[in-house]
Enzyme design. Structure first.
Site, short mmCIF file in Angstrom:
data_model
loop_
_atom_site.label_atom_id
_atom_site.label_comp_id
_atom_site.label_asym_id
_atom_site.label_seq_id
_atom_site.Cartn_x
_atom_site.Cartn_y
_atom_site.Cartn_z
N LYS A 165 0.86 -1.20 -0.02
CA LYS A 165 0.07 -0.02 -0.11
C LYS A 165 0.86 1.35 -0.04
CE LYS A 165 -3.70 -2.60 -0.40
NZ LYS A 165 -4.49 -2.91 0.67
C1 PLP Z 1 -5.50 -4.21 0.88
C2 PLP Z 1 -7.02 -3.81 0.96
C3 PLP Z 1 -7.97 -4.20 2.28
C4 PLP Z 1 -7.24 -4.92 3.15
O1 PLP Z 1 -5.97 -4.31 3.92
P1 PLP Z 1 -5.43 -5.32 4.86
O2 PLP Z 1 -4.50 -4.16 5.63
O3 PLP Z 1 -4.66 -6.23 4.07
O4 PLP Z 1 -6.54 -5.84 5.72
C5 PLP Z 1 -9.00 -3.82 2.14
N1 PLP Z 1 -9.56 -3.13 1.09
C6 PLP Z 1 -9.06 -2.88 -0.32
C7 PLP Z 1 -9.72 -2.16 -1.33
C8 PLP Z 1 -7.53 -3.27 -0.32
O5 PLP Z 1 -6.99 -3.07 -1.40
#
Ligand code: PLP
Length: 388
Positions: free
Chosen positions: A189
């Site tokens: 991210k």
């Molecule tokens: C990555 C992601 C999540 C989940 O994030 P985590 O921190 O891995 O739980 C939720 N929604 C979207 C759209 C994502 O890309």
């Protein structure tokens, strides 16, 4: 052979310094670093409260729990998202209602939402996803933004901002707009702690419930148990809570990443400009639709869509880029195509025409701060070479 991975993290800020401080403190899980990370994060998005947790999935779960979502409740979610957005609805035995998205942006539009709100007047919550870092149209001058439509109907808004830090909608930071906003610091991210998440809200009751439920339903805040004069063994349990707290080692990385978040965003914006300029002439692809200022976009993803007139299939295109050492990904195979949701809710692809069109041609290109102009040129030449 050029090797350009789809995603690459650079930790060249204060990450190691802050981690060393945690190691030296003799206490590795939730304490002062997490508290500092929460305070700085709240400040950076302009929210009253920020609650650090161990994933965005946990944040989404806690948000729905705090809003009182329970068995049989309806929660509106886009079909074009990661499964976490919808699975948390099922954790609480509520039911996701899947919405089609706009072709080109993969966002739920006010028109689609307005129609869904009419069809499901009993919907309790809407979870917009700021797809790829493009802020969803929560607010609009005409009063017909997603948030405004929900407010009129008494529907609460929990934003899935896993892609959207830092980003802005109508001059306000994502994280200060909806009832609750959930961020992800997963490995790929825009800022990362490896695994981690943050929930922001202006609502004191939601923040209080989140703090209780993220740590076993214990009625004392985490820091309070270790700092206050009252003995740490003396606490009460007021609910069957979860184990969702963020460790200080993780928060140490988060603090360092947060310091450079805008700088990293600007570098991804540089990549986006490069792609938008250099891929514009290829007529068998659609570039992402951008309806905000470039600087308001978090630029987590750069998704292109191969059109029907492309000389190769999407899957073959991905293979050919792979042979040239270029990593790509697909965002997403929509949830209405996933066995669990499809079977449980009898979902049909023809009810999601835009998501279907996107899914059949979508490919996400590398976009991250350390991507050089030479690498961008190499990627653009490869794309043009394969498609022209
Ligand atoms: C990555 C992601 C999540 C989940 O994030 P985590 O921190 O891995 O739980 C939720 N929604 C979207 C759209 C994502 O890309």
């Amino acid at each position: 052979m050029t090797k350009i991975p789809f995603s690459k993290v650079v930790c060249d800020g204060h990450e190691l310094t802050y981690i060393r401080e945690v190691l030296a403190s003799g206490w590795l899980t939730t304490a002062g670093k997490t508290q500092a990370f929460e305070e700085r994060f709240a400040e950076s998005v302009g929210a009253r409260f920020a609650c650090a947790v161990n994933s965005c999935t946990a944040a989404l779960h806690l948000a729905l729990e705090a809003l009182g979502v329970g068995p049989g409740n309806k929660v509106l979610v886009p079909t074009m998202t990661f499964t976490a957005t919808a699975e948390v609805v099922r954790y609480l035995e509520a039911d996701p209602v899947f919405l089609d998205v706009e072709y080109g942006s993969s966002l739920v539009t006010p028109d689609v939402l307005a129609e869904a709100l009419q069809r499901h007047p009993d919907a309790k919550v809407f979870i917009p996803v700021h797809f790829g870092g493009h802020p969803a149209p929560l607010l609009s001058e005409t009063g017909k933004g997603l948030l405004e439509l929900c407010r009129k109907r008494g529907v609460r808004v929990v934003e899935d901002a896993a892609h959207a830090f830092p980003a802005r909608c109508a001059g306000r930071m994502i994280g200060s707009i909806g009832d609750v906003t959930c961020f992800s610091f997963y490995a790929n991210k825009t800022i990362t702690t490896g695994e981690g998440g943050m929930l922001t809200t202006d609502d004191e009751a939601i923040a209080r419930r989140t703090r209780v439920m993220r740590l076993h339903g214990i009625d004392r805040d985490i820091w309070d148990r270790f700092n206050a004069s009252k003995a740490s063994w003396e606490y009460d349990v007021i609910a069957a809570g979860y184990k969702y707290n963020m460790p200080d080692i993780t928060a140490a990385i988060g603090l360092a990443q947060l310091e450079r978040a805008e700088l990293l965003r600007q570098e991804r914006q540089r990549c986006a400009y490069y792609y938008l300029r250099n891929l514009a002439a290829i007529d068998c692809i659609d570039l992402p639709r951008v309806s905000v200022d470039m600087a308001d976009h978090a630029w987590h993803l750069f998704p292109i869509i191969l059109k029907r007139n492309a000389p190769v299939s999407r899957d073959h295109f991905i293979e050919l880029l792979g042979e040239r050492g270029i990593g790509t990904s697909v965002h997403y195979k929509p949830l209405h195509r996933m066995t669990y949701y499809r079977e449980r809710y009898c979902l049909k692809p023809e009810d999601y025409p835009n998501a279907e069109r996107i899914w059949k041609g979508c490919v996400s290109l590398p976009i991250y701060s350390s991507l050089t102009d030479d690498e961008l040129e190499y990627i653009c030449s490869a794309v043009a070479d394969i498609l022209q």
